[in-house]
Design a protein around this motif. Structure first.
Motif, PDB file in Angstrom:
ATOM      1  N   VAL A  12      77.406   1.625  65.562  1.00  0.00           N
ATOM      2  CA  VAL A  12      78.360   1.995  66.605  1.00  0.00           C
ATOM      3  C   VAL A  12      77.568   2.227  67.885  1.00  0.00           C
ATOM      4  CG1 VAL A  12      79.974   3.766  67.394  1.00  0.00           C
ATOM      5  CG2 VAL A  12      79.964   3.087  64.998  1.00  0.00           C
ATOM      6  N   LEU A  13      78.109   1.765  69.011  1.00  0.00           N
ATOM      7  CA  LEU A  13      77.537   2.044  70.327  1.00  0.00           C
ATOM      8  C   LEU A  13      78.573   2.841  71.105  1.00  0.00           C
ATOM      9  CD1 LEU A  13      75.494   1.722  72.646  1.00  0.00           C
ATOM     10  CD2 LEU A  13      76.653  -0.420  73.215  1.00  0.00           C
ATOM     11  N   ASP A  14      78.193   4.015  71.581  1.00  0.00           N
ATOM     12  CA  ASP A  14      79.129   4.864  72.318  1.00  0.00           C
ATOM     13  C   ASP A  14      78.564   5.191  73.691  1.00  0.00           C
ATOM     14  OD1 ASP A  14      81.658   6.537  72.071  1.00  0.00           O
ATOM     15  OD2 ASP A  14      80.195   8.005  72.778  1.00  0.00           O
ATOM     16  N   ARG A  15      79.434   5.142  74.696  1.00  0.00           N
ATOM     17  CA  ARG A  15      79.017   5.458  76.069  1.00  0.00           C
ATOM     18  C   ARG A  15      79.387   6.862  76.488  1.00  0.00           C
ATOM     19  NH1 ARG A  15      80.645   1.427  80.459  1.00  0.00           N
ATOM     20  NH2 ARG A  15      79.162   2.734  81.543  1.00  0.00           N
ATOM     21  N   SER A  16      80.157   7.563  75.667  1.00  0.00           N
ATOM     22  CA  SER A  16      80.587   8.922  75.974  1.00  0.00           C
ATOM     23  C   SER A  16      81.335   8.956  77.315  1.00  0.00           C
ATOM     24  CB  SER A  16      79.393   9.877  75.985  1.00  0.00           C
ATOM     25  OG  SER A  16      79.827  11.202  75.840  1.00  0.00           O
ATOM     26  N   ARG A  17      82.366   8.140  77.395  1.00  0.00           N
ATOM     27  CA  ARG A  17      83.157   8.029  78.622  1.00  0.00           C
ATOM     28  C   ARG A  17      84.013   9.262  78.863  1.00  0.00           C
ATOM     29  NH1 ARG A  17      82.596   4.215  82.248  1.00  0.00           N
ATOM     30  NH2 ARG A  17      84.803   4.351  82.624  1.00  0.00           N
ATOM     31  N   THR A  18      84.085   9.660  80.115  1.00  0.00           N
ATOM     32  CA  THR A  18      84.958  10.773  80.490  1.00  0.00           C
ATOM     33  C   THR A  18      86.365  10.229  80.725  1.00  0.00           C
ATOM     34  OG1 THR A  18      84.387  10.511  82.824  1.00  0.00           O
ATOM     35  CG2 THR A  18      83.103  12.104  81.548  1.00  0.00           C
ATOM     36  N   ALA A  35      80.423  10.071  65.843  1.00  0.00           N
ATOM     37  CA  ALA A  35      79.217   9.863  65.034  1.00  0.00           C
ATOM     38  C   ALA A  35      79.427  10.384  63.610  1.00  0.00           C
ATOM     39  CB  ALA A  35      78.017  10.556  65.679  1.00  0.00           C
ATOM     40  N   ARG A  36      80.057  11.527  63.478  1.00  0.00           N
ATOM     41  CA  ARG A  36      80.340  12.079  62.148  1.00  0.00           C
ATOM     42  C   ARG A  36      81.270  11.163  61.364  1.00  0.00           C
ATOM     43  NH1 ARG A  36      81.174  18.262  64.071  1.00  0.00           N
ATOM     44  NH2 ARG A  36      79.007  18.934  63.871  1.00  0.00           N
ATOM     45  N   HIS A  44      75.392   2.506  59.451  1.00  0.00           N
ATOM     46  CA  HIS A  44      73.941   2.660  59.338  1.00  0.00           C
ATOM     47  C   HIS A  44      73.331   3.340  60.561  1.00  0.00           C
ATOM     48  CE1 HIS A  44      69.804   1.727  58.329  1.00  0.00           C
ATOM     49  NE2 HIS A  44      69.659   1.110  59.484  1.00  0.00           N
ATOM     50  N   ARG A  45      73.825   2.992  61.742  1.00  0.00           N
ATOM     51  CA  ARG A  45      73.186   3.473  62.974  1.00  0.00           C
ATOM     52  C   ARG A  45      74.246   3.835  64.001  1.00  0.00           C
ATOM     53  NH1 ARG A  45      67.942   3.135  64.742  1.00  0.00           N
ATOM     54  NH2 ARG A  45      67.407   1.746  63.034  1.00  0.00           N
ATOM     55  N   PHE A  46      73.938   4.845  64.804  1.00  0.00           N
ATOM     56  CA  PHE A  46      74.799   5.265  65.914  1.00  0.00           C
ATOM     57  C   PHE A  46      73.963   5.215  67.175  1.00  0.00           C
ATOM     58  CE2 PHE A  46      77.095   8.025  68.735  1.00  0.00           C
ATOM     59  CZ  PHE A  46      78.419   7.770  68.430  1.00  0.00           C
ATOM     60  N   TRP A  47      74.351   4.365  68.100  1.00  0.00           N
ATOM     61  CA  TRP A  47      73.618   4.196  69.352  1.00  0.00           C
ATOM     62  C   TRP A  47      74.330   4.939  70.476  1.00  0.00           C
ATOM     63  CZ3 TRP A  47      68.992   1.934  69.316  1.00  0.00           C
ATOM     64  CH2 TRP A  47      68.693   1.051  68.282  1.00  0.00           C
ATOM     65  N   ALA A  67      70.137  13.664  70.580  1.00  0.00           N
ATOM     66  CA  ALA A  67      69.669  14.812  69.805  1.00  0.00           C
ATOM     67  C   ALA A  67      70.844  15.611  69.253  1.00  0.00           C
ATOM     68  CB  ALA A  67      68.772  15.697  70.664  1.00  0.00           C
ATOM     69  N   ALA A  68      71.902  15.758  70.044  1.00  0.00           N
ATOM     70  CA  ALA A  68      73.096  16.473  69.580  1.00  0.00           C
ATOM     71  C   ALA A  68      73.759  15.718  68.433  1.00  0.00           C
ATOM     72  CB  ALA A  68      74.074  16.660  70.730  1.00  0.00           C
ATOM     73  N   VAL A  69      73.816  14.393  68.539  1.00  0.00           N
ATOM     74  CA  VAL A  69      74.384  13.568  67.470  1.00  0.00           C
ATOM     75  C   VAL A  69      73.534  13.687  66.211  1.00  0.00           C
ATOM     76  CG1 VAL A  69      74.823  11.185  66.747  1.00  0.00           C
ATOM     77  CG2 VAL A  69      75.580  11.956  69.000  1.00  0.00           C
ATOM     78  N   ALA A  70      72.237  13.614  66.369  1.00  0.00           N
ATOM     79  CA  ALA A  70      71.333  13.712  65.218  1.00  0.00           C
ATOM     80  C   ALA A  70      71.448  15.075  64.532  1.00  0.00           C
ATOM     81  CB  ALA A  70      69.895  13.456  65.645  1.00  0.00           C
ATOM     82  N   ALA A  71      71.637  16.124  65.316  1.00  0.00           N
ATOM     83  CA  ALA A  71      71.764  17.462  64.746  1.00  0.00           C
ATOM     84  C   ALA A  71      73.077  17.631  63.977  1.00  0.00           C
ATOM     85  CB  ALA A  71      71.666  18.515  65.850  1.00  0.00           C
ATOM     86  N   ALA A  72      74.086  16.836  64.340  1.00  0.00           N
ATOM     87  CA  ALA A  72      75.402  16.962  63.716  1.00  0.00           C
ATOM     88  C   ALA A  72      75.623  16.007  62.558  1.00  0.00           C
ATOM     89  CB  ALA A  72      76.486  16.729  64.781  1.00  0.00           C
ATOM     90  N   THR A  73      74.658  15.125  62.290  1.00  0.00           N
ATOM     91  CA  THR A  73      74.778  14.149  61.215  1.00  0.00           C
ATOM     92  C   THR A  73      73.582  14.284  60.289  1.00  0.00           C
ATOM     93  OG1 THR A  73      73.696  12.468  62.593  1.00  0.00           O
ATOM     94  CG2 THR A  73      76.111  12.508  62.609  1.00  0.00           C
ATOM     95  N   ARG A  74      73.677  13.633  59.113  1.00  0.00           N
ATOM     96  CA  ARG A  74      72.573  13.743  58.154  1.00  0.00           C
ATOM     97  C   ARG A  74      71.951  12.396  57.794  1.00  0.00           C
ATOM     98  NH1 ARG A  74      73.814  16.115  53.014  1.00  0.00           N
ATOM     99  NH2 ARG A  74      75.695  14.872  53.129  1.00  0.00           N
ATOM    100  N   THR A  75      72.765  11.351  57.681  1.00  0.00           N
ATOM    101  CA  THR A  75      72.240  10.094  57.147  1.00  0.00           C
ATOM    102  C   THR A  75      72.233   8.933  58.139  1.00  0.00           C
ATOM    103  OG1 THR A  75      74.420   9.470  56.300  1.00  0.00           O
ATOM    104  CG2 THR A  75      72.945  10.674  54.802  1.00  0.00           C
ATOM    105  N   VAL A  76      73.059   8.992  59.151  1.00  0.00           N
ATOM    106  CA  VAL A  76      73.118   7.885  60.098  1.00  0.00           C
ATOM    107  C   VAL A  76      71.878   7.950  61.019  1.00  0.00           C
ATOM    108  CG1 VAL A  76      74.487   9.098  61.878  1.00  0.00           C
ATOM    109  CG2 VAL A  76      74.690   6.625  61.647  1.00  0.00           C
ATOM    110  N   ARG A  77      71.321   6.796  61.315  1.00  0.00           N
ATOM    111  CA  ARG A  77      70.190   6.745  62.243  1.00  0.00           C
ATOM    112  C   ARG A  77      70.731   6.758  63.653  1.00  0.00           C
ATOM    113  NH1 ARG A  77      65.178   3.933  60.323  1.00  0.00           N
ATOM    114  NH2 ARG A  77      65.232   4.206  58.074  1.00  0.00           N
ATOM    115  N   VAL A  78      70.043   7.467  64.534  1.00  0.00           N
ATOM    116  CA  VAL A  78      70.518   7.650  65.912  1.00  0.00           C
ATOM    117  C   VAL A  78      69.491   7.066  66.868  1.00  0.00           C
ATOM    118  CG1 VAL A  78      71.239   9.340  67.646  1.00  0.00           C
ATOM    119  CG2 VAL A  78      71.720   9.755  65.216  1.00  0.00           C
ATOM    120  N   GLY A  79      69.975   6.345  67.864  1.00  0.00           N
ATOM    121  CA  GLY A  79      69.068   5.767  68.850  1.00  0.00           C
ATOM    122  C   GLY A  79      69.716   5.664  70.213  1.00  0.00           C
TER     123      GLY A  79
END
Length: 80
Positions: A12-18, A35-36, A44-47, A67-79
């Protein structure tokens, strides 16, 4: 002859749009929630896209959001 099955890994690719009339913090919370959900679905991955100072995108530091996404998830890779 042996057969092997290669699993397709989805990302998944997210831009965090307002959104108009909504606080930027809501967009950040929505990104973490997405991300959750992606993790729960087996992605597999959250971009988090690089978006330094782009109007309409919450936050100016994608590494902090990652970092916030990584702290809230356990198995998905974050980049980023």
């Amino acid at each position: 002859m042996s057969s092997t099955t290669a699993a397709t890994r989805f990302s998944v690719l997210d831009r965090s749009r307002t959104r108009a009339g909504r606080p930027p913090g809501e967009a950040l919370r929505d990104t973490v929630a997405l991300a959750r959900e992606a993790e729960a679905l087996g992605y597999h991955r959250f971009w988090v896209s690089e978006h330094h100072g782009v109007p309409g995108v919450a936050g100016s530091a994608p590494t902090v959001l990652a970092a916030a996404v990584a702290a809230a998830t356990r198995t998905v890779r974050v980049g980023t």
